[in-house]
Design a protein around this motif. Structure first.
Motif, short mmCIF file in Angstrom:
data_model
loop_
_atom_site.label_atom_id
_atom_site.label_comp_id
_atom_site.label_asym_id
_atom_site.label_seq_id
_atom_site.Cartn_x
_atom_site.Cartn_y
_atom_site.Cartn_z
N UNK A 50 6.27 8.53 -11.17
CA UNK A 50 6.66 8.07 -9.84
C UNK A 50 5.44 7.61 -9.03
N UNK A 51 4.26 7.84 -9.54
CA UNK A 51 3.06 7.53 -8.76
C UNK A 51 2.86 8.49 -7.62
N UNK A 52 3.24 9.75 -7.79
CA UNK A 52 3.19 10.72 -6.69
C UNK A 52 2.31 11.92 -7.02
N UNK A 79 5.87 1.48 -4.05
CA UNK A 79 6.79 2.05 -3.06
C UNK A 79 8.15 1.34 -3.10
N UNK A 82 10.02 2.73 -6.17
CA UNK A 82 10.46 4.10 -6.03
C UNK A 82 11.78 4.15 -5.28
N UNK A 83 12.74 4.88 -5.81
CA UNK A 83 14.01 5.00 -5.13
C UNK A 83 14.93 3.84 -5.43
N UNK A 86 13.27 3.36 -10.00
CA UNK A 86 13.05 4.68 -10.59
C UNK A 86 13.28 5.71 -9.49
N UNK A 87 14.17 6.65 -9.73
CA UNK A 87 14.43 7.65 -8.71
C UNK A 87 14.26 9.03 -9.32
N UNK A 88 14.11 10.01 -8.46
CA UNK A 88 13.83 11.36 -8.95
C UNK A 88 14.63 12.39 -8.16
N UNK A 114 15.95 -0.09 1.05
CA UNK A 114 15.85 -0.88 -0.17
C UNK A 114 16.84 -2.04 -0.23
N UNK A 162 19.48 9.75 -4.81
CA UNK A 162 18.69 9.18 -5.90
C UNK A 162 19.39 7.97 -6.55
N UNK B 168 8.16 15.17 0.06
CA UNK B 168 7.93 14.65 -1.29
C UNK B 168 9.15 13.87 -1.76
N UNK B 171 9.19 10.53 -0.21
CA UNK B 171 8.24 9.62 -0.88
C UNK B 171 8.83 9.14 -2.20
N UNK B 172 9.52 10.03 -2.88
CA UNK B 172 10.16 9.66 -4.14
C UNK B 172 11.23 8.60 -3.97
N UNK B 173 11.75 8.48 -2.76
CA UNK B 173 12.76 7.45 -2.50
C UNK B 173 12.11 6.15 -2.03
N UNK B 174 10.79 6.13 -2.02
CA UNK B 174 10.10 4.89 -1.67
C UNK B 174 9.81 4.73 -0.19
N UNK B 175 9.93 5.82 0.60
CA UNK B 175 9.64 5.71 2.03
C UNK B 175 8.14 5.55 2.23
#
Lengths: 317, 274
Positions: A50-52, A79, A82-83, A86-88, A114, A162, B168, B171-175
């Motif tokens: 996720x690049x996190x 960014x 993400x979401x 690819x979501x988590x 998005x 997600x 977190x 952020x995982x959702x792209x915010x």
């Protein structure tokens, strides 16, 4: 052609290398399970995709997705992915929702970001999504705050967030660890149904081999940040090849014979993962029951053993 | 939350007093359309002595009641805008420092320490002495010295919230950072900031009064502080000239503190909601 191709992924912190040269790939509509005990680098692998990865962690290697290397993408581009692509889903549904916002607003926020939906359209879509993850009376629950919901419901809301933008890869980091056993099956069934309906690839991170056996198409067993075995789940459960996989399987309680502690002790793997630190050869060698002298000096390479099966152990047969 | 606030009798009393002062400030130009600095009657009329001057007149024959009403405008205006300025500075600098950490946080902290090493009231006096003493400049000066506590509070809140799982997850959702700061963390950090801001209004009113008492206020506008300052010279002959505006300051500050306490109890989940 794999949807997501991870090549030689390494996540290093100043004091420890948490993921070391991990490679695997995920195909469309496939469920890949990452298995290992706590500290084996499963969650950091997910965060790296996720690049996190939190500071001061350093990520190297390559993650190919849709013709680009995710690790080389600038943060702004990542960014957007993400979401959306690819979501988590995180482990702790109790704390992963914002306590002061309604769940509807949290789902809608993703859609507005998005997909550029209007507030009205995003709210309607949020209600649909709540319905899709089987939350009863979604038109009313959309205005609830997280503290009104049970753990299972919160995890469903997390799933709704997600999948809101139809991601192509969904990473679920121990999605059921914090839930009751009865709810676990419901949540995993839901994830599996959504994977099929939406054509997502699912990366399921777990330490529960029962989950692997029932829901995964392929399994990667990790130890100390390395892939020690890759197999199809039935093959792995029937005949684990790596001594660590064998140990994990032996340490899982089964309902049949000798499950109760009065009837027999549950097998355990002696030692702890801390022993892998500074180990030159095989990281599992200090805890291994079939260890040979060369294991301490030569790091074992992955060997192909049978169809779609890789094992990082020179002793295993 | 509003129900919890309304169950608190002291808070409701504070809110009532505050509403009365606000009404007085709003209605001042209607009740007393003339300049409150005009000399309209015999000097030193005691309260009740002349029915047309219910609170009496001062040494120059100015209507005290008109001064109180118009003074409320000045006090509230300065209190409100100085607080808005202090909040804007404190919340934005504290949010950035607390959320990002690193060198940004260092810079923010050094800036706040620079202000905290100087006594705030002294800094206000210096600033007003350098600029000309107008309502706008006094507001600016008070706002400039009142942001450090808000900054520290906001920074502490952001430092703890940025580690939360839901951040977190966001952020995982792209915010992006801006969205996380404004939409995810700020709503969580708001309750203690709201509580502090009502005390800030009270502090600003006190500062303005003290400035005016020292004769550093806006000479063209009547304020409670300047009325006390003028009355001080005749304290023994006509003590009501200091007592009446003094009582108004007490009431206003008390009301704001009661509201602040009420908000604190209503917004702070740790004190028990039910």
């Amino acid at each position: 052609m794999a949807l997501l191709d991870v090549h030689d992924l390494t996540v290093a912190f100043p004091s420890v290398t948490a993921v070391a040269g991990l490679s695997f790939s995920v195909h469309e509509s496939e469920t890949l399970a990452l298995v290992g005990e706590s500290g084996s680098g499963k969650s950091l692998t997910a965060l790296a995709l996720m690049g996190l990865v939190p500071r001061p962690g350093r990520v190297s290697g390559a993650v190919h997705f849709g013709g680009q290397d995710l690790l080389a993408l600038p943060e702004a581009r990542m960014r957007q992915l993400r979401g959306r692509d690819i979501a988590m889903i995180f482990q702790e549904p109790m704390t992963s929702l914002n306590p002061v916002l309604t769940i509807g607003r949290q789902i809608a926020e993703t859609l507005r970001l998005h997909e550029g939906l209007s507030a009205r359209a995003a709210r309607l879509r949020a209600i649909e999504l709540l319905d899709l993850v089987r939350i009863a009376d979604p038109g009313r629950q959309v205005d609830s705050h997280a503290h009104r919901l049970s753990g299972g419901m919160r995890q469903r809301v997390m799933i709704a967030m997600a999948i809101a933008c139809n991601p192509r890869v969904l990473i679920a980091d121990e999605p059921t660890t914090a839930l009751d056993v009865t709810i676990q099956a419901q949540v995993l069934d839901l994830l599996d149904r959504l994977r099929r309906d939406l054509g997502m690839a699912l990366i399921l991170i777990t330490h529960d081999l029962g989950v692997v056996g029932q829901w995964a198409d392929r399994v990667v067993v990790m130890y100390a940040g390395r892939k020690v075995e890759e197999a199809d789940p039935i093959g792995l459960l029937r005949r684990p090849l790596h001594p660590y996989s064998r140990g994990l399987l032996g340490a899982s309680p089964r309902l049949q014979a000798r499950a109760h502690y009065r009837l027999g002790r549950l097998a355990e793997i002696p030692g702890s993962m801390a022993s892998a630190l500074g180990q030159a050869g095989c990281p599992f060698a200090p805890r291994c029951d079939v260890r040979q002298d060369k294991c301490d000096s030569v790091a074992p390479a992955l060997r192909e053993m049978g169809e779609a099966r890789l094992v990082a152990c020179p002793v295993a047969a | 939350m509003s129900a919890a606030f309304l169950r608190n009798k002291a808070a409701v009393l504070g809110l009532g007093l505050l509403a009365a002062i606000v009404a007085m400030a709003i209605l001042a130009p209607v009740l007393y359309p003339d300049d409150p600095l005009d000399m309209v009657g015999t000097p030193f009329l005691w309260p009740g002595q002349d029915p047309s001057f219910p609170l009496g007149t001062d040494s120059l024959g100015r209507d005290v009641a008109a001064g109180i009403a118009h003074g409320a405008r000045v006090s509230l205006l300065i209190g409100l805008w100085a607080t808005v300025l202090g909040l804007a500075l404190g919340v934005s600098i504290g949010a950035i420092g607390g959320y990002f950490g690193g060198w940004l946080d260092d810079v923010a902290l050094r800036a706040v320490e620079l202000f905290q090493t100087v006594p705030p009231f002294l800094l206000v006096i210096v600033l007003v002495a350098i600029w000309e003493p107008s309502i706008r400049n006094i507001t600016l000066a008070i706002g400039l010295v009142s942001w450090p506590p808000v900054m520290r509070l906001t920074r502490a809140e952001f430092r703890s919230f940025r580690e939360k799982d839901f951040v977190t997850a966001a952020r995982g959702l792209g915010f992006g950072h801006g969205r996380i700061i404004l939409r995810e963390i700020l709503p969580n950090a708001l309750p203690p900031i709201v509580v502090t801001s009502s005390v800030m209004v009270a502090t600003a009113i006190l500062m303005e009064s003290a400035l005016s008492f020292l004769g550093l206020g806006d000479a063209n506008r009547v304020s409670w502080g300047s009325m006390i300052g003028n009355g001080r010279e005749v304290l023994r002959a006509a003590w009501f000239l200091t007592a009446v505006p003094g009582a108004m300051i007490v009431v206003a500050v008390l009301a704001l503190n009661l509201v602040s306490d009420g908000l604190n109890e209503a917004l702070n989940p740790r004190l028990g909601r039910s």
